[in-house]
Design an enzyme around this catalytic site. Structure first.
Site, PDB file in Angstrom:
ATOM      1  N   HIS A 123      -4.653  -1.778  -5.745  1.00  0.00           N
ATOM      2  CA  HIS A 123      -3.862  -0.641  -6.235  1.00  0.00           C
ATOM      3  C   HIS A 123      -4.797   0.475  -6.689  1.00  0.00           C
ATOM      4  O   HIS A 123      -5.692   0.241  -7.503  1.00  0.00           O
ATOM      5  CB  HIS A 123      -2.955  -1.084  -7.387  1.00  0.00           C
ATOM      6  CG  HIS A 123      -1.928  -2.103  -6.958  1.00  0.00           C
ATOM      7  ND1 HIS A 123      -1.032  -2.665  -7.822  1.00  0.00           N
ATOM      8  CD2 HIS A 123      -1.655  -2.624  -5.738  1.00  0.00           C
ATOM      9  CE1 HIS A 123      -0.258  -3.508  -7.147  1.00  0.00           C
ATOM     10  NE2 HIS A 123      -0.622  -3.505  -5.887  1.00  0.00           N
ATOM     11  N   ASP A 162       0.807  -1.229   0.000  1.00  0.00           N
ATOM     12  CA  ASP A 162       0.000   0.000   0.000  1.00  0.00           C
ATOM     13  C   ASP A 162       0.837   1.275   0.000  1.00  0.00           C
ATOM     14  O   ASP A 162       0.407   2.318   0.505  1.00  0.00           O
ATOM     15  CB  ASP A 162      -0.964   0.014   1.213  1.00  0.00           C
ATOM     16  CG  ASP A 162      -1.888  -1.181   1.203  1.00  0.00           C
ATOM     17  OD1 ASP A 162      -2.179  -1.682   0.107  1.00  0.00           O
ATOM     18  OD2 ASP A 162      -2.309  -1.602   2.295  1.00  0.00           O
TER      19      ASP A 162
HETATM   20  P1  GDP Z   1      -0.726   0.380  -3.531  1.00  0.00           P
HETATM   21  O1  GDP Z   1      -1.296  -0.916  -3.063  1.00  0.00           O
HETATM   22  O2  GDP Z   1       0.738   0.479  -3.269  1.00  0.00           O
HETATM   23  O3  GDP Z   1      -1.054   0.690  -4.962  1.00  0.00           O
HETATM   24  O4  GDP Z   1      -1.415   1.510  -2.637  1.00  0.00           O
HETATM   25  P2  GDP Z   1      -2.980   1.625  -2.263  1.00  0.00           P
HETATM   26  O5  GDP Z   1      -3.723   2.079  -3.435  1.00  0.00           O
HETATM   27  O6  GDP Z   1      -3.449   0.381  -1.586  1.00  0.00           O
HETATM   28  O7  GDP Z   1      -2.916   2.724  -1.123  1.00  0.00           O
HETATM   29  C1  GDP Z   1      -2.418   3.985  -1.367  1.00  0.00           C
HETATM   30  C2  GDP Z   1      -3.503   5.003  -1.001  1.00  0.00           C
HETATM   31  O8  GDP Z   1      -2.929   6.277  -0.890  1.00  0.00           O
HETATM   32  C3  GDP Z   1      -4.569   5.129  -2.072  1.00  0.00           C
HETATM   33  O9  GDP Z   1      -5.795   5.446  -1.464  1.00  0.00           O
HETATM   34  C4  GDP Z   1      -4.070   6.285  -2.919  1.00  0.00           C
HETATM   35  O10 GDP Z   1      -5.113   6.950  -3.624  1.00  0.00           O
HETATM   36  C5  GDP Z   1      -3.492   7.171  -1.853  1.00  0.00           C
HETATM   37  N1  GDP Z   1      -2.370   8.025  -2.251  1.00  0.00           N
HETATM   38  C6  GDP Z   1      -1.340   7.724  -3.099  1.00  0.00           C
HETATM   39  N2  GDP Z   1      -0.435   8.725  -3.096  1.00  0.00           N
HETATM   40  C7  GDP Z   1      -0.888   9.669  -2.228  1.00  0.00           C
HETATM   41  C8  GDP Z   1      -0.382  10.914  -1.773  1.00  0.00           C
HETATM   42  O11 GDP Z   1       0.697  11.359  -2.139  1.00  0.00           O
HETATM   43  N3  GDP Z   1      -1.122  11.602  -0.860  1.00  0.00           N
HETATM   44  C9  GDP Z   1      -2.310  11.145  -0.408  1.00  0.00           C
HETATM   45  N4  GDP Z   1      -2.958  11.866   0.483  1.00  0.00           N
HETATM   46  N5  GDP Z   1      -2.825   9.955  -0.823  1.00  0.00           N
HETATM   47  C10 GDP Z   1      -2.121   9.230  -1.701  1.00  0.00           C
HETATM   48  P1  IMO Z   2      -0.813  -4.167  -2.236  1.00  0.00           P
HETATM   49  O1  IMO Z   2      -0.362  -4.743  -3.555  1.00  0.00           O
HETATM   50  C1  IMO Z   2      -0.954  -4.495   2.117  1.00  0.00           C
HETATM   51  C2  IMO Z   2      -0.773  -8.560   3.764  1.00  0.00           C
HETATM   52  C3  IMO Z   2      -2.041  -8.945   4.495  1.00  0.00           C
HETATM   53  C4  IMO Z   2      -1.477  -9.921   5.506  1.00  0.00           C
HETATM   54  C5  IMO Z   2      -0.397 -10.650   4.718  1.00  0.00           C
HETATM   55  C6  IMO Z   2      -0.826 -11.964   4.123  1.00  0.00           C
HETATM   56  O2  IMO Z   2      -2.128  -3.502  -2.302  1.00  0.00           O
HETATM   57  O3  IMO Z   2       0.253  -3.339  -1.629  1.00  0.00           O
HETATM   58  P2  IMO Z   2      -2.419 -12.630   2.100  1.00  0.00           P
HETATM   59  O4  IMO Z   2      -3.866 -12.364   1.867  1.00  0.00           O
HETATM   60  O5  IMO Z   2      -1.516 -12.117   1.041  1.00  0.00           O
HETATM   61  O6  IMO Z   2      -2.125 -14.079   2.428  1.00  0.00           O
HETATM   62  O7  IMO Z   2      -2.076 -11.812   3.471  1.00  0.00           O
HETATM   63  O8  IMO Z   2      -0.018  -9.759   3.681  1.00  0.00           O
HETATM   64  N1  IMO Z   2      -0.975  -8.075   2.383  1.00  0.00           N
HETATM   65  C7  IMO Z   2      -0.987  -6.782   2.035  1.00  0.00           C
HETATM   66  N2  IMO Z   2      -0.916  -5.670   2.800  1.00  0.00           N
HETATM   67  N3  IMO Z   2      -1.013  -4.405   0.779  1.00  0.00           N
HETATM   68  C8  IMO Z   2      -1.069  -5.514   0.006  1.00  0.00           C
HETATM   69  O9  IMO Z   2      -1.038  -5.474  -1.340  1.00  0.00           O
HETATM   70  C9  IMO Z   2      -1.086  -6.768   0.642  1.00  0.00           C
HETATM   71  N4  IMO Z   2      -1.141  -8.029   0.189  1.00  0.00           N
HETATM   72  C10 IMO Z   2      -1.065  -8.822   1.264  1.00  0.00           C
HETATM   73  O10 IMO Z   2      -2.650  -7.842   5.112  1.00  0.00           O
HETATM   74  O11 IMO Z   2      -0.844  -9.200   6.540  1.00  0.00           O
HETATM   75 MG    MG Z   3      -2.834  -1.625  -1.823  1.00  0.00          MG
END
Ligand code: GDP
Ligand code: IMO
Ligand code: MG
Length: 435
Positions: free
Chosen positions: A47, A19
């Site tokens: 994502h 994340d």
């Molecule tokens: P990923 O799994 O690495 O793609 O990340 P996620 O999408 O799960 O979580 C990132 C969150 O942060 C999302 O809700 C994005 O829209 C948000 N986000 C990304 N960059 C920024 C930033 O620079 N500032 C803020 N406030 N939110 C951001």
């Molecule tokens: P993105 O791609 C955050 C974490 C789960 C748990 C552990 C194992 O969005 O960054 P699983 O379901 O994979 O067996 O869970 O890994 N986890 C993530 N945490 N972002 C993710 O993906 C994750 N994918 C798995 O929360 O701790």
């Molecule tokens: Mg994510």
């Protein structure tokens, strides 16, 4: 400034526990690429891409595929949940984005089946609070376990031989039913007929997308097409290199790219490590810089830190440069993207972890044992914070000096230059920096 023409292949990789904001960076970099490739994990990934205020949460469709005309590849290392993928394709179509004619799925992908999700839930429920992994319950661990076990696995290519698929599925379902009953006292029986019917429907819809992606990527590399590899999860969740056993079940660090995508080692020239300006984690497991207090609460509220896949509140803490440097070095990371700089607004001081101490001794390397990570004391350095709203800044020089000092200290400690700074979720809220 963010010209990638000299970099034919770029991989975007999370350096912490997922994340970090990989979706946003993949989307940005795909603008200048031809192909975007997912190579690990499955629908446990979530994502986010925000374009003109419109938010897209993607689990299996590669994040760059929002750009019209770009090809998305789902490589052999991904575990494919056909239902999630079809829902996502339909969701995108309903919002005017068609990916059907430009998505290629490796026939080598393993299939996530209904009994994988069930096993994920049953196995977590059978554990005590502290033994639990805190999975996303998407069936990912059980699917990868069957993949490695081999005799109980099914692949995407198997769907196209219905009779053999049906036979194999019957044997697997019979053994899963016996296993669930004996180990978890779960008495609801799974029916192979029902599952086979559902998966044949998936097969019909997905058949046009089935591809020999390995050859396709080899040809693309030979023809100098520009590729972005999209890492899911993060380096500290990697099955081999993460905070085991509190990890996911795939190679979610940079070292997983060749195996998961089906490209030669060395094919990727440029690894971009994505970090937040602080650290988050969702699920169980050690988190040395966690702030289980009003600071963590404030970061969670300001950064809207709730899971994209499960909606769970994310644990929040200070930036951990010791763990981050371990991850960056493992991945040969050449540039950093620092996300969520805007979120730190209003904190009078900011801490960065520069090392770990155990029993009064400073550790020389990132520990392998989860229980050691639970016991260490982080060593912090303190920097002044800022009150300014950074979300509309687009040039590095316009950032307040304290914010620039923070970024420059991060890059010193990480030993990797910061290339991108993100000040909001939208594609446009981005600062590219000469490095
Ligand atoms: P990923 O799994 O690495 O793609 O990340 P996620 O999408 O799960 O979580 C990132 C969150 O942060 C999302 O809700 C994005 O829209 C948000 N986000 C990304 N960059 C920024 C930033 O620079 N500032 C803020 N406030 N939110 C951001
Ligand atoms: P993105 O791609 C955050 C974490 C789960 C748990 C552990 C194992 O969005 O960054 P699983 O379901 O994979 O067996 O869970 O890994 N986890 C993530 N945490 N972002 C993710 O993906 C994750 N994918 C798995 O929360 O701790
Ligand atoms: Mg994510």
């Amino acid at each position: 400034m963010h010209d990638l023409t000299t970099q034919l292949t770029t991989c975007v990789i999370g350096l912490f526990w997922g994340d970090e904001g990989k979706g946003k960076i993949v989307d940005l970099l795909t603008e200048q690429a031809d192909i975007v490739v997912r190579y690990n994990g499955g629908a446990n990934a979530g994502h986010t891409v925000v374009v003109g205020g419109e938010r897209f949460a993607l689990h299996l469709v590669p994040s760059g595929a929002l750009h019209a005309g770009k090809t998305g590849v789902i490589g052999p290392g991904v575990v494919l949940d056909p239902q999630v993928l079809l829902n996502e394709i339909d969701m995108l179509a309903s919002r005017g984005i068609s990916v059907l004619d430009r998505l290629k799925i490796s026939t080598r992908c393993h299939l996530v089946m209904p009994y994988h999700q069930l096993e994920d839930r049953l196995s977590e429920a059978a554990l005590s609070e502290e033994q639990r992994i805190g999975t996303t319950a998407r069936g990912i661990g059980p699917c990868y376990a069957d993949k490695v076990h081999r005799s109980t696995a099914l692949r995407f290519c198997d769907l196209f031989q219905p009779a053999a698929f049906r036979q194999r599925l019957q044997r697997i379902v019979d053994s899963k039913n016996r296993f669930f009953q004996a180990i978890y006292h779960h008495t609801d029986t799974l029916h192979a007929d029902e599952i086979a019917r559902t998966y044949q429907e998936f097969a019909e819809r997905l058949a046009p997308l089935a591809a020999e992606t390995t050859c396709y990527l080899q040809d693309s590399l030979r023809n100098q097409r520009r590729l972005v590899f999209e890492g899911a999860h993060g380096t500290l969740l990697d099955i081999d290199h993460g905070t085991y056993p509190y990890v996911t079940s795939s190679s979610s660090s940079a070292v997983g790219v060749p195996a998961g995508a089906g490209v030669p080692p060395g094919a990727v020239q440029n690894f971009v490590g994505v970090v937040k300006a602080y650290t988050t984690r969702v699920g169980q497991g050690p988190f040395p810089t966690e702030q289980n207090n009003e600071i963590g609460e404030r970061i969670r509220t300001q950064g809207h830190e709730f899971g994209t896949t499960t909606g769970r509140p994310r644990r929040c803490g200070w930036f951990d440069a010791f763990a981050g440097r371990y991850a960056a070095q493992l991945g040969g990371v050449r540039r950093l993207a620092v996300m969520h700089l805007d979120t730190l607004r209003g904190l009078s001081e900011l801490k960065i972890c520069i090392g770990y101490e155990l029993d009064g001794r400073r550790l020389s390397s990132f520990p392998a044992e989860a229980d050691v990570l639970e016991q260490i004391t982080p060593i912090y350095e303190t920097l002044p914070g800022w009150q300014d709203d950074l979300s509309s800044i687009r040039r590095y020089e316009q950032l307040p000096t304290v914010a620039r000092n923070y970024i420059e200290r991060l890059e010193q400690l990480m030993e990797v230059p910061v290339w991108i700074i993100s000040v909001g979720p939208d594609r446009s809220q981005t600062i590219f920096r000469d490095t």
